[in-house]
Design a protein around this motif. Structure first.
Motif, mmCIF file in Angstrom:
data_model
loop_
_atom_site.group_PDB
_atom_site.id
_atom_site.type_symbol
_atom_site.label_atom_id
_atom_site.label_comp_id
_atom_site.label_asym_id
_atom_site.label_seq_id
_atom_site.Cartn_x
_atom_site.Cartn_y
_atom_site.Cartn_z
ATOM 1 N N MET A 39 0.855 -1.192 0.000
ATOM 2 C CA MET A 39 0.000 0.000 0.000
ATOM 3 C C MET A 39 0.890 1.241 0.000
ATOM 4 O O MET A 39 2.085 1.173 0.269
ATOM 5 N N ASP A 40 0.287 2.365 -0.308
ATOM 6 C CA ASP A 40 1.042 3.601 -0.484
ATOM 7 C C ASP A 40 0.591 4.675 0.496
ATOM 8 O O ASP A 40 -0.556 4.685 0.933
ATOM 9 N N PHE A 41 1.523 5.575 0.798
ATOM 10 C CA PHE A 41 1.214 6.700 1.685
ATOM 11 C C PHE A 41 1.694 7.985 1.030
ATOM 12 O O PHE A 41 2.813 8.073 0.536
ATOM 13 N N ASP A 42 0.821 8.976 1.037
ATOM 14 C CA ASP A 42 1.242 10.317 0.647
ATOM 15 C C ASP A 42 0.755 11.295 1.693
ATOM 16 O O ASP A 42 -0.361 11.135 2.202
ATOM 17 N N GLU A 43 1.569 12.276 1.993
ATOM 18 C CA GLU A 43 1.172 13.297 2.955
ATOM 19 C C GLU A 43 -0.115 13.949 2.454
ATOM 20 O O GLU A 43 -0.238 14.241 1.279
ATOM 21 N N GLY A 44 -1.058 14.147 3.332
ATOM 22 C CA GLY A 44 -2.331 14.753 2.935
ATOM 23 C C GLY A 44 -3.373 13.702 2.591
ATOM 24 O O GLY A 44 -4.548 13.894 2.840
ATOM 25 N N ARG A 45 -2.934 12.574 2.039
ATOM 26 C CA ARG A 45 -3.879 11.543 1.621
ATOM 27 C C ARG A 45 -3.864 10.341 2.564
ATOM 28 O O ARG A 45 -4.842 9.604 2.677
ATOM 29 N N GLY A 46 -2.755 10.136 3.240
ATOM 30 C CA GLY A 46 -2.636 8.986 4.139
ATOM 31 C C GLY A 46 -2.393 7.700 3.370
ATOM 32 O O GLY A 46 -2.060 7.719 2.180
ATOM 33 N N TRP A 47 -2.597 6.584 4.061
ATOM 34 C CA TRP A 47 -2.417 5.275 3.410
ATOM 35 C C TRP A 47 -3.559 5.034 2.449
ATOM 36 O O TRP A 47 -4.712 5.319 2.769
ATOM 37 N N HIS A 48 -3.232 4.506 1.288
ATOM 38 C CA HIS A 48 -4.280 4.217 0.314
ATOM 39 C C HIS A 48 -3.864 3.061 -0.585
ATOM 40 O O HIS A 48 -2.713 2.644 -0.600
#
Ligand SMILES: *Cc1c(COP(=O)(O)O)cnc(C)c1O
Length: 370
Positions: free
Chosen positions: A47-56
């Motif tokens: 899974m992926d994490f981006d600041e602002g979006r969280g884990w997705h």
């Protein structure tokens, strides 16, 4: 600091994409030949994490190479953490983990120490479960074998400049591993390292992060050349107090006291260490988490009061020490054999893991109904 997310329910669906017939690998046919760390199964969780979006985008996909920018920050500045735990086939056929929440909680502490994203514990547990159940035929059946589980997180924002990454990839890979002890529990020879250090108080020794292992390689190679299995680390300031061994916490039995180094920041807080302490205290054995000077160990060895010494970690559970070498002198421990307490601890923990003993602490975590 990033708050630790504590939720009980999973709000995201995990997408599962099973491997096609051509993406499947042959399973090992002879479980007695299983080693450690070479064989991995057909799938992985990612899974992926981006600041602002969280884990997705949590998903179970065919095992595959990662796509990573050459400027990914984890490759340059060491924001990488991992865990290690196992799944066991219980006597009744179910597959069970051992204290998995403790591993994910520790991974979140490792993450906090080096400014990485916090994981959602229920989501990681669910991803781990779905991955293992999809690859359940890979969980070996012979006594002592298990499925090793390696959760990993890497900073993957492409950026050349030292600061915490704003994006991460988390994944879990799994693979069957052999019985650690093929010819019984043979005590190991350890070399007390008095030049190199692994970690200093205030540093990152308590995090399961790549840099600590890179720091340990040279001393371990030199010790191996001299015929030793492992390095016993001393503290970074005085090279005097015993810390840990390889990827295990160390215990010394001196007279009736079991001694292990305190968790003061330079030591990895092992889950096996915690299990050992819990069980020993339940048995009414005196356990001290205190600083122990190597001189106290060698003096105890000379006087005969050093009854046993052993390492404790997920891979071997209990690894008895038969010889300690310090500044050119060899000290034999427990007559070079496995001590009684080491043996009892090993039997107890392994018995709980494989479902052959009662589990008064609720450490087993079956993934399926009976
Ligand atoms: C993983 C590890 C341990 C043991 O931890 P467990 O949770 O018992 O497997 C001890 N020391 C180091 C340095 C480790 O990496």
């Amino acid at each position: 600091m990033i708050p630790i997310i504590a939720r009980k329910e999973i709000v995201m669906d995990i997408h599962v994409q099973p491997a096609g017939p051509d993406q499947r690998k042959p399973k090992p046919t002879d479980e007695s030949q299983l080693g450690f760390g070479d064989l991995l199964t057909d799938h992985m969780f990612i899974m992926d994490f981006d600041e602002g979006r969280g884990w997705h985008n949590p998903r179970v996909v065919p095992y595959q190479a990662l796509k990573m920018d050459p400027a990914a920050m984890g490759l340059h500045y060491g924001q990488e953490i991992f865990e290690g735990l196992k799944a066991y086939r219980l006597a009744d056929g179910r597959i069970s983990l051992f204290r998995p929440e403790s591993n994910i909680a520790r991974m979140n502490r490792s993450a906090a120490r080096i400014c990485m994203a916090q994981l959602d514990v229920p989501l990681v547990l669910e991803g781990m479960k779905q991955l293992i159940l999809l690859d359940r035929e890979w969980v070996p059946r012979s006594p002592g074998t298990s499925l090793y589980i390696r959760p990993t997180m890497i900073a993957n924002e492409p950026h050349l400049g030292v600061r915490p990454s704003r994006s991460y990839v988390f994944y879990i890979i799994i693979g069957p591993v052999g019985a650690y002890y093929k010819e019984g529990l043979n005590p190991v020879k350890i070399y007390v390292e008095d030049v190199y250090i692994r970690a200093a108080v205030g540093g990152i020794g308590e995090a399961k992060t790549a840099g600590n292992y890179a720091a340990s390689l040279l001393a371990a190679e030199k010790a191996k050349e001299k015929g030793f299995t492992q390095v016993l680390w001393l503290d970074a300031v005085e090279r005097r107090y015993v810390e840990e061994v390889g990827t295990m916490n160390m215990f010394f039995v001196i007279n009736d006291e079991v001694i292990t180094a305190p968790l003061n920041g330079s030591i990895l807080p092992g889950i096996t260490r915690d299990s050992v302490i819990t069980i020993l205290r339940d048995w009414g054995v005196k356990v001290s988490e205190r600083s122990l000077a190597i001189d106290e160990v060698t003096a105890a060895a000379e006087s005969g009061s050093l009854k046993e010494a052993f390492g404790a970690g997920t891979a071997a559970v209990i690894s008895p020490v038969g010889q300690i070498t310090y500044k050119g002198t060899d000290y034999v421990v427990a007559g070079g054999k496995m001590g009684d307490l080491s043996r009892r601890l090993y039997d107890e923990i392994v018995g709980i893991q494989y479902g052959q003993k009662d589990d008064p602490y609720g450490w087993r975590y079956p993934l399926t109904e009976a």
